[in-house]
Every structure is written in structure tokens, then in C-alpha cells.
Design a protein around this motif. Sequence first.
Motif, mmCIF file in Angstrom:
data_model
loop_
_atom_site.group_PDB
_atom_site.id
_atom_site.type_symbol
_atom_site.label_atom_id
_atom_site.label_comp_id
_atom_site.label_asym_id
_atom_site.label_seq_id
_atom_site.Cartn_x
_atom_site.Cartn_y
_atom_site.Cartn_z
ATOM 1 N N LEU A 34 0.853 -1.190 0.000
ATOM 2 C CA LEU A 34 0.000 0.000 0.000
ATOM 3 C C LEU A 34 0.888 1.239 0.000
ATOM 4 C CD1 LEU A 34 -2.903 1.104 0.105
ATOM 5 C CD2 LEU A 34 -2.713 1.117 2.601
ATOM 6 N N ILE A 35 1.847 1.287 0.941
ATOM 7 C CA ILE A 35 2.844 2.365 0.935
ATOM 8 C C ILE A 35 4.261 1.799 0.809
ATOM 9 C CG2 ILE A 35 1.413 3.962 2.256
ATOM 10 C CD1 ILE A 35 3.059 3.253 4.732
ATOM 11 N N ARG A 36 4.397 0.490 0.979
ATOM 12 C CA ARG A 36 5.694 -0.189 0.807
ATOM 13 C C ARG A 36 5.410 -1.657 0.526
ATOM 14 N NH1 ARG A 36 5.231 0.130 6.295
ATOM 15 N NH2 ARG A 36 6.238 2.164 6.366
ATOM 16 N N ASN A 37 6.392 -2.331 -0.048
ATOM 17 C CA ASN A 37 6.224 -3.751 -0.333
ATOM 18 C C ASN A 37 6.628 -4.562 0.894
ATOM 19 O OD1 ASN A 37 5.480 -5.678 -2.467
ATOM 20 N ND2 ASN A 37 7.539 -6.480 -2.119
ATOM 21 N N LYS A 38 5.709 -5.373 1.396
ATOM 22 C CA LYS A 38 5.961 -6.199 2.581
ATOM 23 C C LYS A 38 5.623 -7.642 2.254
ATOM 24 C CE LYS A 38 6.512 -7.162 7.058
ATOM 25 N NZ LYS A 38 6.161 -8.592 7.077
ATOM 26 N N ALA A 39 6.595 -8.523 2.456
ATOM 27 C CA ALA A 39 6.386 -9.945 2.203
ATOM 28 C C ALA A 39 5.912 -10.631 3.485
ATOM 29 C CB ALA A 39 7.672 -10.583 1.713
ATOM 30 N N VAL A 73 -2.179 -4.706 5.669
ATOM 31 C CA VAL A 73 -2.746 -3.611 4.879
ATOM 32 C C VAL A 73 -3.351 -2.551 5.801
ATOM 33 C CG1 VAL A 73 -5.108 -4.478 4.503
ATOM 34 C CG2 VAL A 73 -3.993 -3.155 2.727
ATOM 35 N N PHE A 74 -3.892 -2.988 6.944
ATOM 36 C CA PHE A 74 -4.469 -2.042 7.905
ATOM 37 C C PHE A 74 -3.372 -1.181 8.521
ATOM 38 C CE2 PHE A 74 -6.258 -0.466 11.808
ATOM 39 C CZ PHE A 74 -7.597 -0.236 11.501
ATOM 40 N N LEU A 75 -2.278 -1.806 8.959
ATOM 41 C CA LEU A 75 -1.179 -1.061 9.585
ATOM 42 C C LEU A 75 -0.537 -0.093 8.591
ATOM 43 C CD1 LEU A 75 0.472 -3.900 11.700
ATOM 44 C CD2 LEU A 75 -0.893 -1.977 12.547
ATOM 45 N N GLU A 79 -0.538 4.038 8.973
ATOM 46 C CA GLU A 79 0.689 4.828 8.857
ATOM 47 C C GLU A 79 0.557 5.882 7.763
ATOM 48 O OE1 GLU A 79 5.448 4.232 7.816
ATOM 49 O OE2 GLU A 79 4.221 2.480 8.358
ATOM 50 N N ARG A 80 0.001 5.490 6.630
ATOM 51 C CA ARG A 80 -0.179 6.428 5.523
ATOM 52 C C ARG A 80 -1.044 7.617 5.928
ATOM 53 N NH1 ARG A 80 -4.233 4.532 0.972
ATOM 54 N NH2 ARG A 80 -5.594 5.031 2.748
ATOM 55 N N ASP A 81 -2.069 7.349 6.740
ATOM 56 C CA ASP A 81 -3.033 8.393 7.092
ATOM 57 C C ASP A 81 -2.726 9.078 8.422
ATOM 58 O OD1 ASP A 81 -4.404 7.965 4.721
ATOM 59 O OD2 ASP A 81 -5.708 6.437 5.598
ATOM 60 N N GLY A 82 -1.485 8.908 8.901
ATOM 61 C CA GLY A 82 -1.010 9.730 10.013
ATOM 62 C C GLY A 82 -1.273 9.211 11.402
ATOM 63 N N ILE A 83 -1.666 7.946 11.540
ATOM 64 C CA ILE A 83 -1.871 7.392 12.881
ATOM 65 C C ILE A 83 -0.518 7.007 13.467
ATOM 66 C CG2 ILE A 83 -2.952 5.560 14.231
ATOM 67 C CD1 ILE A 83 -4.920 7.587 13.040
ATOM 68 N N LEU A 137 -4.410 -0.012 19.965
ATOM 69 C CA LEU A 137 -4.583 1.442 19.966
ATOM 70 C C LEU A 137 -4.588 1.998 18.542
ATOM 71 C CD1 LEU A 137 -2.225 2.375 22.961
ATOM 72 C CD2 LEU A 137 -4.720 2.560 22.919
ATOM 73 N N ILE A 138 -3.750 1.426 17.681
ATOM 74 C CA ILE A 138 -3.745 1.833 16.273
ATOM 75 C C ILE A 138 -5.095 1.539 15.634
ATOM 76 C CG2 ILE A 138 -2.780 1.321 13.993
ATOM 77 C CD1 ILE A 138 -0.075 0.849 15.392
ATOM 78 N N VAL A 139 -5.607 0.324 15.873
ATOM 79 C CA VAL A 139 -6.919 -0.059 15.317
ATOM 80 C C VAL A 139 -7.998 0.909 15.782
ATOM 81 C CG1 VAL A 139 -8.735 -1.815 15.388
ATOM 82 C CG2 VAL A 139 -6.365 -2.502 15.034
ATOM 83 N N ASN A 140 -8.023 1.194 17.087
ATOM 84 C CA ASN A 140 -9.063 2.068 17.637
ATOM 85 C C ASN A 140 -9.001 3.466 17.019
ATOM 86 O OD1 ASN A 140 -9.780 -0.065 19.266
ATOM 87 N ND2 ASN A 140 -8.803 0.738 21.107
ATOM 88 N N GLN A 141 -7.794 4.041 16.964
ATOM 89 C CA GLN A 141 -7.661 5.410 16.447
ATOM 90 C C GLN A 141 -7.977 5.484 14.956
ATOM 91 O OE1 GLN A 141 -4.354 7.894 17.312
ATOM 92 N NE2 GLN A 141 -4.340 7.464 19.506
#
Length: 342
Positions: A34-39, A73-75, A79-83, A137-141
Motif C-alpha cells: 500500500l505504501i511499501r512492499n511487505k512480504a 494492509v491495515f497497519l 501509517e499512511r493516514d497519520g496514525i 490502539l492503532i486499530v481504535n484510532q
Amino acid sequence: MKRKVLILITILALAFSEVFAAQLVGSPAATVNLIRNKAISNTEVDEALKQYQDAGMNIDRAQVLDVLINDEVFLQGAERDGINITDAQVESALKQTRASFEQQVGQSLTDEQFAQIILEQTGMDLDGYKQALKEQLIVNQYLMLKKGAELEAMDFTPSKTEVENYYRKNKQSFYSPENVKLAHVFKQKTGDEAADKKNAALMVELASDIKSGKTTFEQAVVDYTDDADSKNVGGDIGWLTIDNQTARLGFGEDFVDTVVSMKAGEISPMLESNVGYHIVKISVHNDGKLLNIDDPVSPVDTATVRDYITALLANQKMQTATNNALNSLINELRGQARIRIY
């Protein structure tokens, strides 16, 4: 000659299969970008699958891989949207968890005792639990950032009929366990054998003095207790129920069983727990009983069974809506990401 060739071919085939298997274990099961390639490696999938299976969950490998893709993809989206969750926020959440456990036990916990409770209740060590807290906390925010307005517009209040039907179907589960309200005189264990032996002897003598009338329980609290939080309230540490597993872990099985079996007005001899030496006074003893819908759920507040069911059903409705919103957000993020499953 022909036999030697066949043997050579077999050896080469076995060698090739071992190399291929080794490569497969370390190879990616999927990539997420999404913002980087992660295997996501096959090893990660296998480890996660084993954890689910060890926990008794019926889940296959493809489902586990799907969960890991969703997590990644959620994480990346957060990160992309500033959380950004700081270490201070994680530590604050951890302190709240610790305070909750200490309230249940009625006593401060050492770092070792707290870590043991976390391990017993979650299966994680403290570092693993902190990481899980951070991700939650990331999920909640992030969910509130993207779907908060939608969720806040919903009404989750159950109807009176829903509440009363739930009570009738689950009446046997609304049981108030045997419980006592207690105060104590407390000397903490120090880890020094000589000092602890001296404190134990002091408490034996003090219990004898209280019984004979040489001093009162309340005066003993003022003069001797190590529990600063209860010193100015006559040693009162609240309520203890027979099924309080946190208290059993903190104080020990024998201590809890002895205290809960005491009668109202009774003062104990010296009792040893995992954390120290106590003289306990019981002010109230309630036997276990089935609760009516408008009975208080516990002796410590005025909330009734009806209030509890109302909150429970509302929370279930909110949780369903939250899960739906979370799945919707994940589907949106998956649509924006490049995902390849091998």
C-alpha cells in the motif's frame, strides 16, 4: 551401469527436493504493497496457524494468510493516514491495565506479579502484550478516524423486551458468588528471611492482643500496618469474592479460601499470603445466590442485573457495527493495495 544411473538420478532428485523445501519455507506466501512492499513468509503463516490451533481455534492456512494480509494492509493504511501511537501512550494503557488488576486484588503488585498475571490471562510475556496494546490502539484510532462519524450516529440501545427476554434465557447465569467485605492489618514480605520471620511473629502476637482485648483491631491498623492506602480507613480493602482469580493468583488459594469462609464480625489469627502477613476482620459476609432482574449485580455499586443486560446488549450491537465498519475499511484498503498471493 543402468542401475548406477538410476541411483544417481534418485540421489539428485532427493537433493533437489530438499533444496526446494528449504526455499519454500523461507519464500513469501504473499506480498502486500500500500505504501511499501511487505512480504509475508510461509514461516510466518505456519507460526500463526500453530498459535491459532494451540488456542483451540478451527482455522485453515488460507484463512490465517488472509488475516495476516488484513493486518498488514491495515497497519500500512494507518501509517499512511497519520496514525502514530507513541511509547508513552502504550505505557499509559499498560498502567491502566495494572491499576485494574491491583483494584481487583486490593493490593499493589510487584513487576514480577503483574507480568505473571499478564502471562496467565493472555499467554503473552510483557513485551508481547505491549506490542498487542500498541496495535489495538492503532486499530481504535484509525477506525475512529475513518468510520467514527458513521458509528456515532447509530443507536445501540436494546428494547425492554430484548432485555427481559435475555434475562429469562440466561437467568441461571446471574449468580452472585459468596463474598466478604474485609479490612486487614498488613506486614509486607521483604524477601529477607530474618525480617519476615520477625514480622510473622509480631503479627501472631498482635492477633493474640486483639483477641484478648489488649488493643483493638482499628488501633493495630494505625500502629502496625504497611498498607498505606487502607491505613486511614480502618484497614478497609473492599470486597473479595470466592471466584476472584486475580486475587487467588496475587494472594494465594489458601488465603482467599480462608478469608471468604469467615463470618461477619470475625477477626482472624495471623494469616500468611503470597505477599505478606495479615490479620483480617470481616464486616459483611454474603452467601451466593441467584439474582432477580432488578437486584444489584454486586455489593459495591447500585447497578442492577437489568442495567447490566442493557449495557451488554448495547455493547454487542456496537461490537457488531464496529466489526462491520472494520471489515468495510479493510476491504477499502485491500482495494487500494497491490496484493499478490503465491
